[in-house]
Each structure stands twice: as structure tokens, then as C-alpha cells.
Scaffold this motif. Structure first.
Motif, short mmCIF file in Angstrom:
data_model
loop_
_atom_site.label_atom_id
_atom_site.label_comp_id
_atom_site.label_asym_id
_atom_site.label_seq_id
_atom_site.Cartn_x
_atom_site.Cartn_y
_atom_site.Cartn_z
N LEU A 164 -45.98 -31.14 -12.46
CA LEU A 164 -45.16 -31.25 -13.67
C LEU A 164 -43.86 -30.46 -13.52
CD1 LEU A 164 -47.81 -31.06 -16.53
CD2 LEU A 164 -46.67 -33.08 -15.60
N LEU A 165 -43.93 -29.31 -12.89
CA LEU A 165 -42.72 -28.51 -12.69
C LEU A 165 -41.77 -29.21 -11.73
CD1 LEU A 165 -41.14 -25.94 -13.21
CD2 LEU A 165 -42.45 -24.82 -11.40
N ALA A 166 -42.31 -29.85 -10.68
CA ALA A 166 -41.47 -30.58 -9.74
C ALA A 166 -40.78 -31.76 -10.43
CB ALA A 166 -42.31 -31.08 -8.56
N PHE A 167 -41.51 -32.46 -11.29
CA PHE A 167 -40.91 -33.59 -12.01
C PHE A 167 -39.84 -33.10 -12.99
CE2 PHE A 167 -40.88 -36.61 -15.59
CZ PHE A 167 -40.49 -37.74 -14.93
N ASN A 168 -40.13 -32.02 -13.69
CA ASN A 168 -39.15 -31.45 -14.63
C ASN A 168 -37.89 -31.03 -13.90
OD1 ASN A 168 -37.97 -28.74 -15.81
ND2 ASN A 168 -38.89 -29.79 -17.55
N THR A 169 -38.03 -30.38 -12.74
CA THR A 169 -36.88 -29.93 -11.97
C THR A 169 -36.08 -31.11 -11.44
OG1 THR A 169 -38.12 -27.95 -11.33
CG2 THR A 169 -36.17 -28.49 -10.03
N ALA A 170 -36.78 -32.14 -10.94
CA ALA A 170 -36.09 -33.31 -10.41
C ALA A 170 -35.27 -34.01 -11.48
CB ALA A 170 -37.10 -34.27 -9.80
N VAL A 171 -35.85 -34.24 -12.64
CA VAL A 171 -35.12 -34.89 -13.73
C VAL A 171 -33.94 -34.03 -14.17
CG1 VAL A 171 -35.29 -35.68 -16.12
CG2 VAL A 171 -37.13 -36.17 -14.52
N SER A 172 -34.16 -32.73 -14.24
CA SER A 172 -33.11 -31.82 -14.71
C SER A 172 -31.90 -31.83 -13.79
CB SER A 172 -33.69 -30.40 -14.82
OG SER A 172 -32.69 -29.48 -15.19
N PHE A 173 -32.12 -31.78 -12.47
CA PHE A 173 -31.00 -31.71 -11.54
C PHE A 173 -30.32 -33.05 -11.37
CE2 PHE A 173 -32.50 -27.56 -10.70
CZ PHE A 173 -31.47 -26.88 -10.07
N VAL A 174 -31.06 -34.14 -11.40
CA VAL A 174 -30.43 -35.45 -11.24
C VAL A 174 -29.54 -35.77 -12.44
CG1 VAL A 174 -30.91 -37.93 -11.12
CG2 VAL A 174 -32.20 -36.35 -9.70
N THR A 175 -29.90 -35.31 -13.62
CA THR A 175 -29.12 -35.59 -14.82
C THR A 175 -28.08 -34.51 -15.12
OG1 THR A 175 -30.83 -34.53 -16.19
CG2 THR A 175 -30.99 -36.91 -15.86
N ASN A 176 -27.85 -33.57 -14.19
CA ASN A 176 -26.85 -32.52 -14.35
C ASN A 176 -27.20 -31.52 -15.43
OD1 ASN A 176 -23.59 -31.74 -15.20
ND2 ASN A 176 -24.23 -31.71 -13.08
N THR A 177 -28.46 -31.48 -15.85
CA THR A 177 -28.91 -30.47 -16.80
C THR A 177 -29.12 -29.14 -16.10
OG1 THR A 177 -30.02 -32.22 -18.04
CG2 THR A 177 -30.58 -29.98 -18.62
N ASN A 178 -29.76 -29.18 -14.93
CA ASN A 178 -29.93 -28.00 -14.06
C ASN A 178 -30.65 -26.86 -14.76
OD1 ASN A 178 -26.73 -28.98 -13.29
ND2 ASN A 178 -28.32 -29.15 -11.77
N TRP A 179 -31.64 -27.21 -15.56
CA TRP A 179 -32.44 -26.18 -16.24
C TRP A 179 -33.52 -25.69 -15.29
CZ3 TRP A 179 -37.58 -26.06 -18.20
CH2 TRP A 179 -37.85 -24.97 -19.04
N GLN A 180 -33.66 -24.39 -15.14
CA GLN A 180 -34.60 -23.80 -14.19
C GLN A 180 -35.78 -23.17 -14.91
OE1 GLN A 180 -31.24 -21.63 -12.02
NE2 GLN A 180 -32.75 -21.86 -10.40
N ASN A 181 -36.96 -23.56 -14.52
CA ASN A 181 -38.18 -22.93 -15.00
C ASN A 181 -38.97 -22.37 -13.82
OD1 ASN A 181 -40.03 -22.13 -16.98
ND2 ASN A 181 -41.27 -23.96 -16.70
N TYR A 182 -38.26 -21.84 -12.85
CA TYR A 182 -38.85 -21.32 -11.63
C TYR A 182 -37.91 -20.28 -11.05
CZ TYR A 182 -35.32 -24.29 -9.56
OH TYR A 182 -34.12 -24.85 -9.24
#
Length: 279
Positions: free
Chosen positions: A34-52
Motif C-alpha cells: 500500500l505504501l508503494a502504491f501511495n508513493t507511486a501515485v503521489s510522484f507520478v501526479t506531482n504531489t510528491n507526498w512522502q510517508n516514508y
């Protein structure tokens, strides 16, 4: 849509499989699903939110081929959309507003990549790490072992700021001393995070044949920025003033003096006296 889905799938695969991929000197395992999916969506959409914590959970390959690549692509997509918007105003008669893939390629090769190379070299000169080696283990003054995370920091930092991305090499981003070691590096990062957004306003003015329109848009952006900054600076200054005395040199000296003072006597005048010892 296909572009986004492909980018999410590729980044998700890199994050999940980093444990078996090369360029992983720390031996990190794959990121949780789930963290990998959240990170992938975040960076592809230019949100770049980090939970790690990047320095404690991501390999060099994940940082470079995963996050840094998406920092380039997401910024290039934003520039391509900006050019499509500009062409919509500038063209009186046209069958379209440009080719998305051509704009992304040109923005990456002719704008983002050259500037990022120059910025990365400048950051290296200022002391930002850029290495493929493992973390450094140091011995502190007390004799304890301390692990110091290093890696390809400068190359990721350059596009992070230039493309108005988040997601730095370290969890603290530019608050980390390795990402922002000097006052000059801090100033340069503040400039680079504004430069493309400000430059596109003048590009709009040139495209429509009236540069004053570009200056007008830039002035409006600056006004909004100054008003928002001023509204935020007041509460932050008040909060800082209310806590400054806690870390002032005088307060620290008084605390040390109090801690080093001789302990009070076991029996004060107001406390009951101990019974006499039996003979």
C-alpha cells in the motif's frame, strides 16, 4: 491517462522489487504494497507526498530510476500543459494545440536536464553528497556508532527544486543539512523553485505578442505570494518569540548552573528531624 497508469505501474514495480534489484548497498527490502502504491501515485501526479524515510527505506536505484525520473516527467508534463494553454490563446486558427509527446521530450531534454546538471554540480561544490556508495559509519566522541546516510543526493535535489517537486532523498527534504548545507544553497533552492513558474508567464506574453501581459500575470502572482507570505509570517514570528527564551544562552546557562549546584541538605529546617540513633 495511459501515460499516468504506465508511470504508476513502473514506479510501483521498482519500489516493490528494490530488494532484488541492483544499486542497493544498504540491502533494503521491498516497500510495503500500500505504501508503494501511495508513493507511486503521489510522484507520478506531482504531489510528491512522502510517508516514508527515503534514507532509511529506499535504495539508490529507487531514488534515481524511480523518484528522480518521475520528478523530471511530472515537471515536463506540467510544462507541456502550460504550452497547450498558451497556444490556445496565441493561435487564431489552428487544427490543434500541439503534440504532447514532443512538448514533454523538448521540456526534458532542452530545459530540465541541462539546468539540473548545472544545479547538481553547483550543489556538489557546496557540499551536497553525490555518491553510489553505502552509508558511512562514524564513531562519535562518546564512542557510539552512528550511521550517516549518503547517496545520489545532489542529482535528485536539483530537479526536486527546479520542477517544484517534493520528495527529496532524505525524509526531512531541504531541512536536512546534507540537502541544504549552506546559506548559498538555501538561496539557490529558493530561486530555482520559482524560476520556471515565473518564466512561463513571460513565455505567455511573447507567445501572444504582448510581453506586458506576461509581466502583468507575473505581477499578480507576486502580489498573491507576498500577501500570503505576510499573513503567515505574523503567527510564525509570534510563535518563535514565545519560545525563543527557552533556548536562549541565558536560559541554558541558568539551567546548567542549577543542575550543577550542590544538592539540598537531607533535612531542611522545616522538615522533621530523624530520630536519634539507638545506643
Amino acid at each position: 491517462m495511459v501515460f499516468n497508469v504506465g508511470g504508476i505501474a513502473l514506479l510501483f514495480a521498482i519500489l516493490k522489487l528494490q530488494g532484488v534489484l541492483p544499486m542497493n548497498p544498504q540491502g533494503f527490502g521491498g516497500m510495503e504494497t500500500l505504501l508503494a502504491f501511495n508513493t507511486a501515485v503521489s510522484f507520478v501526479t506531482n504531489t510528491n507526498w512522502q510517508n516514508y524515510g527515503g534514507e532509511s527505506s529506499l535504495s539508490n536505484l529507487s531514488q534515481m530510476a524511480g523518484l528522480t525520473v518521475q520528478n523530471f516527467l511530472s515537471a515536463a508534463v506540467g510544462i507541456a500543459v502550460a504550452f497547450a494553454f498558451i497556444r490556445g490563446f496565441a493561435r487564431k486558427q489552428a487544427s490543434g494545440i500541439g503534440n504532447f509527446w514532443v512538448d514533454v521530450t523538448r521540456a526534458t531534454l532542452y530545459l530540465l536536464l541541462p539546468l539540473s546538471i548545472v544545479l547538481a554540480l553547483a550543489y556538489v561544490v557546496m557540499g551536497v553528497p553525490q555518491t553510489f556508495g553505502p552509508s558511512v559509519v562514524a564513531t562519535t566522541v562518546e564512542g557510539a556508532k552512528q550511521t550517516i546516510a549518503v547517496g545520489p543526493v545532489a542529482s535528485q535535489l536539483a530537479i526536486k527544486m527546479l520542477g517544484t517537486n517534493g520528495g527529496g532523498f532524505f525524509n526531512a527534504n531541504s531541512a536536512h543539512p546534507f540537502e541544504n548545507p549552506t546559506a548559498l544553497s538555501n538561496f539557490l533552492q529558493m530561486i530555482t523553485i520559482f524560476v520556471l513558474g515565473a518564466g512561463l508567464t513571460l513565455t505567455f506574453g511573447k507567445a501572444v505578442g504582448n510581453i506586458r501581459q506576461g509581466w502583468a500575470i507575473l505581477a499578480a502572482m507576486m502580489l498573491l505570494f507576498l500577501v500570503a507570505s505576510r499573513s503567515l509570517m505574523g503567527p510564525r514570528r509570534r510563535a518563535t518569540r514565545s519560545t525563543t527564551h527557552l533556548a536562549s544562552p541565558g536560559a541554558i546557562w541558568r539551567a546548567r548552573k542549577s543542575a550543577s549546584a550542590s544538592p539540598p541538605p537531607l533535612c531542611s529546617p522545616s522538615s522533621p528531624q530523624p530520630p536519634p540513633a539507638a545506643r
